[in-house]
Design an enzyme around this catalytic site. Structure first.
Site, PDB file in Angstrom:
ATOM      1  N   GLN A  77       0.855  -1.204   0.000  1.00  0.00           N
ATOM      2  CA  GLN A  77       0.000   0.000   0.000  1.00  0.00           C
ATOM      3  C   GLN A  77       0.883   1.244   0.000  1.00  0.00           C
ATOM      4  OE1 GLN A  77      -3.416  -0.508   3.044  1.00  0.00           O
ATOM      5  NE2 GLN A  77      -1.912  -2.029   3.625  1.00  0.00           N
ATOM      6  N   ASN A  78       2.195   1.047   0.165  1.00  0.00           N
ATOM      7  CA  ASN A  78       3.087   2.198   0.346  1.00  0.00           C
ATOM      8  C   ASN A  78       3.403   2.875  -0.984  1.00  0.00           C
ATOM      9  OD1 ASN A  78       2.987   1.388   2.933  1.00  0.00           O
ATOM     10  ND2 ASN A  78       5.076   0.586   3.023  1.00  0.00           N
ATOM     11  N   VAL A  79       3.588   4.183  -0.881  1.00  0.00           N
ATOM     12  CA  VAL A  79       3.876   4.976  -2.080  1.00  0.00           C
ATOM     13  C   VAL A  79       5.318   5.488  -2.048  1.00  0.00           C
ATOM     14  CG1 VAL A  79       1.455   5.703  -2.317  1.00  0.00           C
ATOM     15  CG2 VAL A  79       3.025   7.129  -0.992  1.00  0.00           C
ATOM     16  N   ASP A  80       6.102   5.005  -1.062  1.00  0.00           N
ATOM     17  CA  ASP A  80       7.423   5.618  -0.814  1.00  0.00           C
ATOM     18  C   ASP A  80       8.552   5.085  -1.685  1.00  0.00           C
ATOM     19  OD1 ASP A  80       8.030   3.132   0.409  1.00  0.00           O
ATOM     20  OD2 ASP A  80       7.579   3.883   2.421  1.00  0.00           O
ATOM     21  N   HIS A 112      -1.494   1.653  -4.109  1.00  0.00           N
ATOM     22  CA  HIS A 112      -1.868   3.067  -3.954  1.00  0.00           C
ATOM     23  C   HIS A 112      -0.943   4.016  -4.707  1.00  0.00           C
ATOM     24  CE1 HIS A 112      -4.070   1.911   0.047  1.00  0.00           C
ATOM     25  NE2 HIS A 112      -4.754   1.594  -1.033  1.00  0.00           N
ATOM     26  N   CYS A 170       1.078  18.819 -22.719  1.00  0.00           N
ATOM     27  CA  CYS A 170      -0.173  19.558 -23.001  1.00  0.00           C
ATOM     28  C   CYS A 170      -0.342  20.796 -22.127  1.00  0.00           C
ATOM     29  CB  CYS A 170      -1.374  18.626 -22.840  1.00  0.00           C
ATOM     30  SG  CYS A 170      -1.715  18.188 -21.126  1.00  0.00           S
ATOM     31  N   SER A 203      -2.491  -1.131   9.432  1.00  0.00           N
ATOM     32  CA  SER A 203      -3.572  -1.106  10.416  1.00  0.00           C
ATOM     33  C   SER A 203      -4.787  -1.847   9.890  1.00  0.00           C
ATOM     34  CB  SER A 203      -3.937   0.340  10.746  1.00  0.00           C
ATOM     35  OG  SER A 203      -4.372   0.998   9.576  1.00  0.00           O
ATOM     36  N   ASN A 249       3.194  -6.978  13.412  1.00  0.00           N
ATOM     37  CA  ASN A 249       2.759  -5.630  13.782  1.00  0.00           C
ATOM     38  C   ASN A 249       2.941  -5.486  15.294  1.00  0.00           C
ATOM     39  OD1 ASN A 249       1.102  -3.241  14.246  1.00  0.00           O
ATOM     40  ND2 ASN A 249       0.173  -3.655  12.254  1.00  0.00           N
ATOM     41  N   PRO A 250       3.432  -4.348  15.762  1.00  0.00           N
ATOM     42  CA  PRO A 250       3.554  -4.192  17.224  1.00  0.00           C
ATOM     43  C   PRO A 250       2.194  -4.150  17.907  1.00  0.00           C
ATOM     44  CG  PRO A 250       4.698  -2.399  16.053  1.00  0.00           C
ATOM     45  CD  PRO A 250       3.933  -3.175  15.021  1.00  0.00           C
TER      46      PRO A 250
HETATM   47  C1  BJW Z   1       4.622  -1.316  12.437  1.00  0.00           C
HETATM   48  C2  BJW Z   1       5.791  -0.728  12.815  1.00  0.00           C
HETATM   49  C3  BJW Z   1       6.939  -1.480  12.648  1.00  0.00           C
HETATM   50  C4  BJW Z   1       4.295   0.687  13.203  1.00  0.00           C
HETATM   51  N1  BJW Z   1       6.851  -2.705  12.124  1.00  0.00           N
HETATM   52  N2  BJW Z   1       4.462  -2.495  11.938  1.00  0.00           N
HETATM   53  C5  BJW Z   1     -16.773   3.130   4.577  1.00  0.00           C
HETATM   54  C6  BJW Z   1     -16.647   1.769   4.779  1.00  0.00           C
HETATM   55  C7  BJW Z   1     -15.727   1.022   4.046  1.00  0.00           C
HETATM   56  C8  BJW Z   1     -14.941   1.619   3.079  1.00  0.00           C
HETATM   57  C9  BJW Z   1     -15.080   2.961   2.898  1.00  0.00           C
HETATM   58  C10 BJW Z   1     -15.987   3.697   3.629  1.00  0.00           C
HETATM   59  N3  BJW Z   1     -15.903   4.981   3.231  1.00  0.00           N
HETATM   60  C11 BJW Z   1     -14.958   5.062   2.287  1.00  0.00           C
HETATM   61  C12 BJW Z   1     -14.448   3.834   2.067  1.00  0.00           C
HETATM   62  C13 BJW Z   1     -13.401   3.462   1.113  1.00  0.00           C
HETATM   63  C14 BJW Z   1     -12.026   3.957   1.538  1.00  0.00           C
HETATM   64  C15 BJW Z   1     -11.681   3.379   2.915  1.00  0.00           C
HETATM   65  O1  BJW Z   1     -11.269   2.247   3.042  1.00  0.00           O
HETATM   66  N4  BJW Z   1     -11.823   4.182   3.959  1.00  0.00           N
HETATM   67  C16 BJW Z   1     -11.596   3.692   5.328  1.00  0.00           C
HETATM   68  C17 BJW Z   1     -10.555   4.584   6.035  1.00  0.00           C
HETATM   69  C18 BJW Z   1     -12.912   3.627   6.029  1.00  0.00           C
HETATM   70  N5  BJW Z   1     -11.136   3.467   0.532  1.00  0.00           N
HETATM   71  C19 BJW Z   1     -10.969   4.137  -0.594  1.00  0.00           C
HETATM   72  O2  BJW Z   1     -11.488   5.214  -0.801  1.00  0.00           O
HETATM   73  C20 BJW Z   1     -10.124   3.443  -1.619  1.00  0.00           C
HETATM   74  N6  BJW Z   1     -10.841   3.408  -2.849  1.00  0.00           N
HETATM   75  C21 BJW Z   1     -11.966   2.701  -2.981  1.00  0.00           C
HETATM   76  O3  BJW Z   1     -12.361   1.947  -2.104  1.00  0.00           O
HETATM   77  O4  BJW Z   1     -12.630   2.905  -4.157  1.00  0.00           O
HETATM   78  C22 BJW Z   1     -13.993   2.466  -4.233  1.00  0.00           C
HETATM   79  C23 BJW Z   1     -14.865   3.256  -3.243  1.00  0.00           C
HETATM   80  C24 BJW Z   1     -14.763   4.626  -3.152  1.00  0.00           C
HETATM   81  C25 BJW Z   1     -15.552   5.353  -2.241  1.00  0.00           C
HETATM   82  C26 BJW Z   1     -16.435   4.696  -1.395  1.00  0.00           C
HETATM   83  C27 BJW Z   1     -16.527   3.304  -1.465  1.00  0.00           C
HETATM   84  C28 BJW Z   1     -15.730   2.591  -2.410  1.00  0.00           C
HETATM   85  C29 BJW Z   1      -8.827   4.201  -1.841  1.00  0.00           C
HETATM   86  C30 BJW Z   1      -7.982   4.198  -0.624  1.00  0.00           C
HETATM   87  C31 BJW Z   1      -6.786   5.080  -0.846  1.00  0.00           C
HETATM   88  C32 BJW Z   1      -5.919   5.189   0.395  1.00  0.00           C
HETATM   89  N7  BJW Z   1      -4.995   6.231   0.200  1.00  0.00           N
HETATM   90  C33 BJW Z   1      -3.965   6.449   1.205  1.00  0.00           C
HETATM   91  C34 BJW Z   1      -3.108   7.645   0.755  1.00  0.00           C
HETATM   92  C35 BJW Z   1      -2.253   7.196  -0.434  1.00  0.00           C
HETATM   93  C36 BJW Z   1      -1.449   8.309  -0.985  1.00  0.00           C
HETATM   94  C37 BJW Z   1      -0.439   8.866  -0.029  1.00  0.00           C
HETATM   95  O5  BJW Z   1       0.221   8.150   0.733  1.00  0.00           O
HETATM   96  O6  BJW Z   1      -0.296  10.060  -0.064  1.00  0.00           O
HETATM   97  O7  BJW Z   1      -3.148   5.290   1.355  1.00  0.00           O
HETATM   98  S1  BJW Z   1      -4.618   6.708   2.860  1.00  0.00           S
HETATM   99  C38 BJW Z   1      -3.351   5.831   3.679  1.00  0.00           C
HETATM  100  O8  BJW Z   1      -3.901   4.638   4.301  1.00  0.00           O
HETATM  101  C39 BJW Z   1      -2.397   5.340   2.571  1.00  0.00           C
HETATM  102  C40 BJW Z   1      -2.057   3.964   3.056  1.00  0.00           C
HETATM  103  O9  BJW Z   1      -1.579   3.178   1.989  1.00  0.00           O
HETATM  104  C41 BJW Z   1      -3.364   3.486   3.634  1.00  0.00           C
HETATM  105  C42 BJW Z   1      -3.221   2.346   4.613  1.00  0.00           C
HETATM  106  O10 BJW Z   1      -2.490   2.720   5.729  1.00  0.00           O
HETATM  107  P1  BJW Z   1      -1.487   1.692   6.413  1.00  0.00           P
HETATM  108  O11 BJW Z   1      -0.414   1.354   5.491  1.00  0.00           O
HETATM  109  O12 BJW Z   1      -2.255   0.569   6.981  1.00  0.00           O
HETATM  110  O13 BJW Z   1      -0.849   2.605   7.557  1.00  0.00           O
HETATM  111  P2  BJW Z   1      -1.391   2.931   9.030  1.00  0.00           P
HETATM  112  O14 BJW Z   1      -0.701   4.131   9.495  1.00  0.00           O
HETATM  113  O15 BJW Z   1      -2.852   2.932   9.085  1.00  0.00           O
HETATM  114  O16 BJW Z   1      -0.909   1.670   9.889  1.00  0.00           O
HETATM  115  C43 BJW Z   1       0.456   1.440  10.145  1.00  0.00           C
HETATM  116  C44 BJW Z   1       0.578   0.153  10.920  1.00  0.00           C
HETATM  117  O17 BJW Z   1       1.958  -0.133  11.080  1.00  0.00           O
HETATM  118  C45 BJW Z   1      -0.033   0.212  12.329  1.00  0.00           C
HETATM  119  O18 BJW Z   1      -0.864  -0.910  12.529  1.00  0.00           O
HETATM  120  C46 BJW Z   1       1.181   0.140  13.250  1.00  0.00           C
HETATM  121  O19 BJW Z   1       0.923  -0.561  14.468  1.00  0.00           O
HETATM  122  C47 BJW Z   1       2.171  -0.603  12.391  1.00  0.00           C
HETATM  123  N8  BJW Z   1       3.567  -0.355  12.696  1.00  0.00           N
HETATM  124  N9  BJW Z   1       5.487   0.565  13.304  1.00  0.00           N
HETATM  125  C48 BJW Z   1       5.611  -3.176  11.792  1.00  0.00           C
HETATM  126  N10 BJW Z   1       8.141  -0.976  13.012  1.00  0.00           N
END
Ligand code: BJW
Length: 246
Positions: free
Chosen positions: A102-105, A120, A152, A191, A215-216
Site C-alpha cells: 500500500q506504500n507509495v514511498d 496506492h 499539453c 492497520s 505488527n507491534p
Molecule cells: C509497524 C511498525 C513497525 C508501526 N513494524 N508495523 C466506509 C466503509 C468502508 C470503506 C469505505 C468507507 N468509506 C470510504 C471507504 C473506502 C475507503 C476506505 O477504506 N476508507 C476507510 C478509512 C474507512 N477506501 C478508498 O477510498 C479506496 N478506494 C476505494 O475503495 O474505491 C472504491 C470506493 C470509493 C468510495 C467509497 C466506497 C468505495 C482508496 C484508498 C486510498 C488510500 N490512500 C492512502 C493515501 C495514499 C497516498 C499517499 O500516501 O499520499 O493510502 S490513505 C493511507 O492509508 C495510505 C495507506 O496506503 C493506507 C493504509 O495505511 P497503512 O499502510 O495501513 O498505515 P497505518 O498508518 O494505518 O498503519 C500502520 C501500521 O503499522 C499500524 O498498525 C502500526 O501498528 C504498524 N507499525 N510501526 C511493523 N516498526
C-alpha cells in the site's frame, strides 16, 4: 518477542511454495517514514479530506502539492531498512513470491525488490490530469507548484490513490488473484483499516492460506491470523530469515 513463534513462522514459510506479502506504512516506520494512523501518524497532524482526496486537489492543488513535495523530500532522504531488505532477498529465494504494497514511498524498489504491486501508487510518479500519462520524476523539491505537463500544459498530479478513488483495476485484479493462490500470506505493518487492501488477507484466508501478521499492535486482522508476531518488522523479518537458514 517470542522466539518460538518466530521459529514457527520460519517453518511455515520454509514449507511454502507460493507466498504473498501485503505491506503497509509500518514497514517503513523504522526507516523514519511516518505512518498514517500511529502516534505521530500523518492523519494525526493533517486532515485527509484536505490533502488526500480528489476534491482537495480540485480545491487547492498547490496546497496538496506542497504536502507531497514535503513528503517526497522526507522519503528521499531515508534508506530502506532490514525489513525491506529481507523481503527483497526472499523474492530471489522463493519460487513464487508476490509483494503487494500500500506504500507509495518506493522503498521496496530501493531495497531491491523487482516485482512489486503498488496498490496506492508511488510518490515518485506524476500523472497528467488531462492525458493520464504517467512519468517518473525524482526532483526534490519540485520547482513551481503545481507542476505542469510538458506535453499539453495541464496540471500534473501525484500518481497515488486518494480516498474515494478506485485502485487500478489491473493491479487490484492481480493482487486478488495472487492472494487466492498463495499458501501463506504475510501481512506486515498495516492497520488494515483501508479498503480494498485490507480485504486481501481475508480473501487469502478464505482460499485456504495461512496468515502471518507482523505488527507491534493488534489490528482487525489479528483474530484471523494463524500467527500474530507482535513487534517491529525490521527486527522480526531478519530473525525469521535466520531461522530459515537459506
Ligand atoms: C509497524 C511498525 C513497525 C508501526 N513494524 N508495523 C466506509 C466503509 C468502508 C470503506 C469505505 C468507507 N468509506 C470510504 C471507504 C473506502 C475507503 C476506505 O477504506 N476508507 C476507510 C478509512 C474507512 N477506501 C478508498 O477510498 C479506496 N478506494 C476505494 O475503495 O474505491 C472504491 C470506493 C470509493 C468510495 C467509497 C466506497 C468505495 C482508496 C484508498 C486510498 C488510500 N490512500 C492512502 C493515501 C495514499 C497516498 C499517499 O500516501 O499520499 O493510502 S490513505 C493511507 O492509508 C495510505 C495507506 O496506503 C493506507 C493504509 O495505511 P497503512 O499502510 O495501513 O498505515 P497505518 O498508518 O494505518 O498503519 C500502520 C501500521 O503499522 C499500524 O498498525 C502500526 O501498528 C504498524 N507499525 N510501526 C511493523 N516498526
Amino acid at each position: 518477542m517470542n522466539l518460538e513463534e518466530i521459529k514457527q513462522a520460519a517453518e511455515i514459510l520454509r514449507n511454502a511454495k507460493r507466498i504473498a506479502v501485503l505491506t503497509g506504512a509500518g514497514i517503513s516506520a523504522e526507516s523514519g517514514v511516518p505512518t498514517f494512523r500511529g502516534k505521530d501518524g500523518l492523519w494525526r497532524q493533517f486532515r485527509a479530506e484536505d490533502l488526500a482526496t480528489p476534491e482537495a486537489f480540485s480545491r487547492d492543488p498547490k496546497l496538496v502539492w506542497e504536502w507531497y513535495n514535503w513528503r517526497r523530500g522526507l522519503v528521499g532522504k531515508v534508506e530502506p531498512n532490514p525489513a525491506h531488505q529481507t523481503l527483497a532477498k526472499w523474492e530471489t529465494v522463493f519460487p513464487e513470491f508476490a509483494l503487494i504494497t500500500q506504500n507509495v514511498d518506493g522503498l521496496h524498489a530501493r531495497a531491491g525488490s523487482k516485482n512489486i504491486l503498488e496498490l496506492h501508487g508511488n510518490v515518485w510518479k506524476l500523472r497528467c490530469t488531462k492525458e493520464d500519462t504517467v512519468t517518473e520524476n525524482y526532483a526534490s523539491p519540485l520547482g513551481d507548484l503545481p507542476p505542469l505537463c510538458p506535453s499539453c500544459g495541464e496540471m500534473l498530479r501525484p500518481h497515488v490513490v486518494w480516498f474515494g478513488e478506485s485502485l487500478d483495476p489491473n493491479i487490484l485484479h492481480r493482487a486478488f488473484s495472487l492472494c487466492s493462490l498463495c499458501e501463506v500470506m504475510l501481512v506486515i505493518g498495516t492497520s488494515a483499516f483501508v479498503q480494498p487492501a485490507s480485504s486481501l488477507p481475508l480473501y487469502a484466508s478464505d482460499a485456504g492460506a495461512k496468515i502471518i501478521e507482523i505488527n507491534p499492535d493488534p489490528t482487525p486482522l489479528t483474530s484471523y491470523a494463524n500467527l500474530s508476531l507482535q513487534g517491529k518488522a525490521g527486527e522480526i523479518l531478519p530473525l525469521i530469515d535466520q531461522f530459515m537458514s537459506f
